[in-house]
Design a protein around this motif. Structure first.
Motif, PDB file in Angstrom:
ATOM      1  N   UNK A 137       0.812  -1.211   0.000  1.00 54.73           N
ATOM      2  CA  UNK A 137       0.000   0.000   0.000  1.00 54.73           C
ATOM      3  C   UNK A 137       0.853   1.272   0.000  1.00 54.73           C
ATOM      4  N   UNK A 138       2.154   1.146   0.308  1.00 53.97           N
ATOM      5  CA  UNK A 138       3.059   2.290   0.294  1.00 53.97           C
ATOM      6  C   UNK A 138       3.905   2.350  -0.981  1.00 53.97           C
ATOM      7  N   UNK A 139       3.671   1.419  -1.903  1.00 52.59           N
ATOM      8  CA  UNK A 139       4.518   1.308  -3.077  1.00 52.59           C
ATOM      9  C   UNK A 139       5.707   0.414  -2.806  1.00 52.59           C
ATOM     10  N   UNK A 140       6.321  -0.079  -3.880  1.00 54.19           N
ATOM     11  CA  UNK A 140       7.472  -0.984  -3.779  1.00 54.19           C
ATOM     12  C   UNK A 140       8.721  -0.284  -4.300  1.00 54.19           C
ATOM     13  N   UNK A 141       9.795  -0.326  -3.521  1.00 51.65           N
ATOM     14  CA  UNK A 141      11.051   0.308  -3.921  1.00 51.65           C
ATOM     15  C   UNK A 141      11.711  -0.485  -5.039  1.00 51.65           C
ATOM     16  N   UNK A 142      12.069   0.191  -6.116  1.00 56.54           N
ATOM     17  CA  UNK A 142      12.783  -0.433  -7.227  1.00 56.54           C
ATOM     18  C   UNK A 142      14.277  -0.193  -7.116  1.00 56.54           C
ATOM     19  N   UNK A 143      14.681   1.058  -6.841  1.00 53.96           N
ATOM     20  CA  UNK A 143      16.095   1.427  -6.734  1.00 53.96           C
ATOM     21  C   UNK A 143      16.261   2.388  -5.568  1.00 53.96           C
ATOM     22  N   UNK A 144      17.313   2.189  -4.758  1.00 58.60           N
ATOM     23  CA  UNK A 144      17.682   3.133  -3.707  1.00 58.60           C
ATOM     24  C   UNK A 144      18.974   3.832  -4.105  1.00 58.60           C
ATOM     25  N   UNK A 145      19.089   5.128  -3.766  1.00 59.81           N
ATOM     26  CA  UNK A 145      20.256   5.925  -4.110  1.00 59.81           C
ATOM     27  C   UNK A 145      20.952   6.398  -2.840  1.00 59.81           C
ATOM     28  N   UNK A 146      22.303   6.444  -2.895  1.00 61.82           N
ATOM     29  CA  UNK A 146      23.089   6.862  -1.745  1.00 61.82           C
ATOM     30  C   UNK A 146      23.607   8.294  -1.878  1.00 61.82           C
ATOM     31  N   UNK A 147      23.914   8.718  -3.112  1.00 64.43           N
ATOM     32  CA  UNK A 147      24.650   9.967  -3.304  1.00 64.43           C
ATOM     33  C   UNK A 147      23.757  11.193  -3.407  1.00 64.43           C
ATOM     34  N   UNK A 148      22.673  11.094  -4.116  1.00 64.23           N
ATOM     35  CA  UNK A 148      21.870  12.286  -4.358  1.00 64.23           C
ATOM     36  C   UNK A 148      20.452  11.893  -4.751  1.00 64.23           C
ATOM     37  N   UNK A 149      19.706  12.895  -5.246  1.00 62.88           N
ATOM     38  CA  UNK A 149      18.274  12.729  -5.487  1.00 62.88           C
ATOM     39  C   UNK A 149      17.981  12.514  -6.962  1.00 62.88           C
ATOM     40  N   UNK A 150      17.188  11.485  -7.319  1.00 60.61           N
ATOM     41  CA  UNK A 150      16.717  11.365  -8.697  1.00 60.61           C
ATOM     42  C   UNK A 150      15.597  12.367  -8.947  1.00 60.61           C
ATOM     43  N   UNK A 151      15.645  13.038 -10.084  1.00 66.38           N
ATOM     44  CA  UNK A 151      14.631  14.050 -10.398  1.00 66.38           C
ATOM     45  C   UNK A 151      13.666  13.492 -11.449  1.00 66.38           C
ATOM     46  N   UNK A 152      13.756  13.955 -12.695  1.00 68.77           N
ATOM     47  CA  UNK A 152      12.810  13.515 -13.709  1.00 68.77           C
ATOM     48  C   UNK A 152      12.869  12.018 -13.942  1.00 68.77           C
ATOM     49  N   UNK A 153      11.708  11.413 -14.180  1.00 72.88           N
ATOM     50  CA  UNK A 153      11.630   9.996 -14.506  1.00 72.88           C
ATOM     51  C   UNK A 153      10.728   9.830 -15.721  1.00 72.88           C
ATOM     52  N   UNK A 154      11.074   8.865 -16.591  1.00 72.91           N
ATOM     53  CA  UNK A 154      10.305   8.634 -17.819  1.00 72.91           C
ATOM     54  C   UNK A 154      10.371   7.153 -18.160  1.00 72.91           C
ATOM     55  N   UNK A 155       9.391   6.682 -18.949  1.00 69.33           N
ATOM     56  CA  UNK A 155       9.316   5.275 -19.328  1.00 69.33           C
ATOM     57  C   UNK A 155       9.365   5.142 -20.837  1.00 69.33           C
ATOM     58  N   UNK A 156      10.217   4.242 -21.324  1.00 73.88           N
ATOM     59  CA  UNK A 156      10.221   3.826 -22.721  1.00 73.88           C
ATOM     60  C   UNK A 156       9.396   2.545 -22.800  1.00 73.88           C
ATOM     61  N   UNK A 157       8.109   2.702 -23.096  1.00 74.18           N
ATOM     62  CA  UNK A 157       7.208   1.551 -23.106  1.00 74.18           C
ATOM     63  C   UNK A 157       7.482   0.610 -24.265  1.00 74.18           C
ATOM     64  N   UNK A 158       8.029   1.127 -25.358  1.00 73.95           N
ATOM     65  CA  UNK A 158       8.322   0.268 -26.514  1.00 73.95           C
ATOM     66  C   UNK A 158       9.394  -0.761 -26.182  1.00 73.95           C
TER      67      UNK A 158
END
Length: 320
Positions: A137-158
């Motif tokens: 219910x809280x979502x599932x973590x895919x990747x954790x980062x140690x150094x900094x923050x991920x900003x924009x995210x996008x999906x290549x569905x093809x």
């Protein structure tokens, strides 16, 4: 009984027609959604105190918006909103004991796997919208980062990849990707001494678009850039002279839209996806805004391209 049934059918059709309208971009502004078509406001929704919109993405297959809520007093982090029925449903709950620490930076939806992905301060997470799927219910973590923050995210569905922009201590900025299962992380593009934000992917052109800081003395302006999905053929499409850095970026069949960070500018802007040096942006006069999502039909995304059966299979079967 037959007449009652027929009356209910007619009423259902009338309700559907009343809620149907054409739009090309939707703007999220705290507790409101504003739908625009060719620059004109055609519909609005006011959620009152129930919602404070921070990010949104459009699921064109199911005609719904997926909305991140910045209202820290609510226990729901992400909602879905059905544009036709106006049904607002809670999806993902907030995870932290101190909800003021949790903030979504960017979201992307993959219609093929029916997964919503998002970035927060140090993770990329996902939530399935497949009927019957049992989620955390809280979502599932895919990747954790140690150094900094991920900003924009996008999906290549093809091709089945997730891309994101990653700022490492303000020195080395990258666009990276992984398959949707989270394996085999790969750097696609490196940029020194700049900040990459607002990443989007266009299936039709097979390109990614992002915004980038451009230092100008004490001030910073920004540029809109593109590159192939392997990082090659990088191109600067537009440099803004007014230093109105974007807080959101979206792409449609013909245009790139962005929302300026400056709250005193009640416009969102768009340019063609393949502008010339003389191209000037066009304003969409929004009464208020915080984020935006352009409408982009599956038919338009795959028009004239080969090798994207995953999206092509989502189209309705002819005659059904």
């Amino acid at each position: 009984m037959i007449r009652i049934h027929q009356t209910l059918v007619v009423l259902t059709l009338l309700v559907g027609l009343a809620h149907s309208f054409d739009w090309d971009v939707v703007v999220g502004a705290l507790n409101k959604l504003e739908f625009y078509n060719n620059g004109a406001l055609v519909h609005s929704e006011d959620f009152g105190a129930n919602l404070s919109i921070e990010e949104l993405v459009h699921d064109v297959v199911h005609n719904r918006l997926l909305i991140a809520d910045i209202n820290k007093n609510q226990d729901t982090l992400i909602f879905s909103f059905n544009i036709a029925t106006k049904e607002l449903l809670p999806l993902v709950k907030r995870t932290l004991n101190n909800p003021f620490q949790q903030r979504i930076h960017s979201m992307a939806y993959d219609p093929v796997t029916e997964k919503l992905f998002w970035t927060d301060s140090d993770t990329i997470s996902w939530f399935s919208l497949k009927p019957g799927f049992v989620n955390n219910i809280y979502g599932t973590t895919l990747i954790e980062f140690d150094l900094s923050t991920p900003f924009g995210i996008a999906v290549d569905s093809c091709k089945g990849y997730i891309y994101w922009a990653y700022d490492v201590d303000g020195e080395l900025n990258t666009i990276e990707k992984v398959p949707i299962d989270g394996s085999d992380r790969e750097i696609v593009l490196e940029v020194n001494m700049s900040s990459i934000y607002n990443l989007v992917i266009d299936q039709q052109t097979r390109k990614m678009y992002w915004t980038d800081d451009v230092p100008t003395g004490r001030d910073k302006t920004f540029s809109i850039n593109s590159a192939d999905l392997n990082g090659e053929n990088r191109r600067t499409l537009y440099i803004d002279p007014e230093r109105n850095q974007p807080r959101a970026l979206s792409v449609s069949k013909d245009s790139i839209y962005w929302v300026p960070l400056n709250v005193d500018i009640h416009n969102i802007w768009k340019i063609p996806k393949n502008p010339t040096e003389d191209t000037k942006p066009t304003a969409v006069s929004a009464s208020s805004w915080y984020t935006a999502a352009a409408k982009y039909n599956i038919e338009d995304q795959i028009q004239g391209i080969q090798g994207c059966e995953s999206l092509r299979n989502l189209l309705p079967k002819i005659g059904n």
